[in-house]
Write a protein that holds these residues in place. Structure first.
Motif, short mmCIF file in Angstrom:
data_model
loop_
_atom_site.label_atom_id
_atom_site.label_comp_id
_atom_site.label_asym_id
_atom_site.label_seq_id
_atom_site.Cartn_x
_atom_site.Cartn_y
_atom_site.Cartn_z
N ARG A 136 0.82 -1.22 0.00
CA ARG A 136 0.00 0.00 0.00
C ARG A 136 0.85 1.27 0.00
O ARG A 136 0.29 2.37 0.12
N HIS A 160 5.07 -1.65 -9.37
CA HIS A 160 3.77 -1.77 -8.70
C HIS A 160 2.80 -2.48 -9.64
O HIS A 160 2.09 -1.85 -10.43
N TRP A 163 -1.09 -1.54 -9.70
CA TRP A 163 -1.41 -0.11 -9.76
C TRP A 163 -2.77 0.18 -10.40
O TRP A 163 -3.45 1.14 -10.02
N GLN A 166 -5.41 0.05 -7.77
CA GLN A 166 -5.35 1.10 -6.75
C GLN A 166 -5.77 2.46 -7.29
O GLN A 166 -6.36 3.26 -6.57
N ARG A 169 -2.45 8.21 -7.44
CA ARG A 169 -2.33 8.86 -6.13
C ARG A 169 -1.20 9.89 -6.17
O ARG A 169 -0.28 9.80 -6.97
N ALA A 223 -5.44 9.97 -2.66
CA ALA A 223 -5.99 9.18 -3.77
C ALA A 223 -6.89 10.06 -4.62
O ALA A 223 -7.76 10.78 -4.11
N LYS A 228 -11.87 3.71 -5.32
CA LYS A 228 -11.01 2.68 -5.92
C LYS A 228 -9.87 2.34 -4.97
O LYS A 228 -9.50 1.17 -4.82
N ALA A 229 -9.31 3.36 -4.30
CA ALA A 229 -8.23 3.12 -3.36
C ALA A 229 -8.70 2.30 -2.17
O ALA A 229 -7.98 1.43 -1.67
N TYR A 232 -9.01 -1.23 -3.20
CA TYR A 232 -7.67 -1.81 -3.30
C TYR A 232 -7.15 -2.23 -1.93
O TYR A 232 -6.57 -3.31 -1.78
N ASP A 233 -7.34 -1.38 -0.94
CA ASP A 233 -6.91 -1.73 0.42
C ASP A 233 -7.56 -3.02 0.89
O ASP A 233 -6.94 -3.85 1.56
N VAL A 236 -5.86 -5.89 -0.89
CA VAL A 236 -4.54 -6.14 -0.33
C VAL A 236 -4.65 -6.89 1.00
O VAL A 236 -3.83 -7.76 1.31
#
Length: 284
Positions: A136, A160, A163, A166, A169, A223, A228-229, A232-233, A236
């Motif tokens: 992250r 990455h 990406w 994510q 950013r 972000a 979207k972020a 992604y978290d 992850v």
């Protein structure tokens, strides 16, 4: 009383070591969500691992059919996780040759079979915390050959690969450090660096008078697509859980068995206590 003081001192020392280990890499690690018992999370993590990680990183201690332990059938494994003619009983190898990997990335990508165990620190953060934070904290950096850099692992050779999940950013870092003048005197300055979504850096340096702190680094991501972020978290966290499970697939059974063992010992303790009382009641 002396023994209690020693015990308290040992606990305090352990806690102090934990805090030191947490910041040893220069960037604090976030606590990874504990999803190692969440079958849905492990299955999503397995999908992400095969689709994104297994292109370069092998997992030579894991067979595809071991994924049955997280609720996948052989048919699901064949349809969703096997793409280049592998068999369900095969080990998770990659087609890329080590010499090609070293030429392209500068080093051979490590095997990820037990990476979560390898990155664990005694009395400190777990390997899951390391992986969760590492994945992250990538940011675009045009100064790097790959176009990417990382806060947990500066100047890492790995790009990455996630990406697109994510989204773009911005990163702003604020570093406090000492500088030495021509006369040998030292002073403090604050360096603020902003990396835009394309990886171009803007640096601002300013002196700081009467500063009595210590060298530090603060980082803040912004972000451009928060939804979207956030998704992604979550992905992850699932991928981290899968890597933690893969490092010790038997941990779920071990924990379940441990509960039954403790229940048995508790029951046996009650029986032994009552037998002891029965055997010795006439002696008293």
């Amino acid at each position: 009383m002396t023994m209690i003081k020693k015990l308290i001192g040992a606990v305090a020392f352990t806690l102090a070591c934990t805090a030191a280990y947490a910041s040893e890499g220069g960037y604090p690690l976030d606590a990874a969500p504990n999803r190692v018992n969440d079958v849905a999370a492990l299955q999503n993590g397995a999908k992400l691992f095969v689709n994104y990680c297994l292109n370069c990183h092998s997992a030579s201690a894991m067979r595809y059919n071991k994924l049955q332990d997280i609720g996948l059938t052989d048919e699901q494994i064949k349809e969703n996780l096997l793409f280049t003619g592998e068999k369900v009983g095969d080990l998770m190898h990659v087609a890329m040759r080590p010499e090609d990997a070293k030429r392209w990335f500068g080093t051979t990508p490590p095997d990820l079979s037990v990476i979560a165990r390898a990155k664990s620190i005694n009395a400190g953060p777990s390997g899951a915390d390391y992986i969760y934070t590492y994945l992250r904290t990538f940011y675009r950096d045009t100064a790097r050959a790959t176009g990417w850099n990382n806060l947990v692992f500066p100047n890492v050779g790995m790009p990455h690969v996630l990406w697109e999940l994510q989204g773009p950013r911005e990163l702003t870092t604020v570093a406090m450090h000492q500088v030495e003048g021509k006369d040998g005197a030292t002073s403090w300055e604050r360096v603020t660096t902003t990396y835009d979504p394309q990886g171009y850096a803007a640096v601002k340096t300013e002196p700081v008078a009467d500063f009595h702190g210590h060298a530090s680094l603060e980082a803040k991501f912004k972000a451009l697509d928060p939804a979207k972020a956030a998704a992604y978290d979550n992905d992850v966290a699932d991928l981290t859980a899968f890597l933690a499970w893969m490092a010790e697939p038997g941990q779920l059974f071990r924990k379940q068995l441990g509960v039954w063992v403790l229940l048995f010992l508790g029951l046996f303790l009650v029986v032994a206590w009552r037998l002891n009382a029965s055997f010795w009641k006439h002696v008293r």
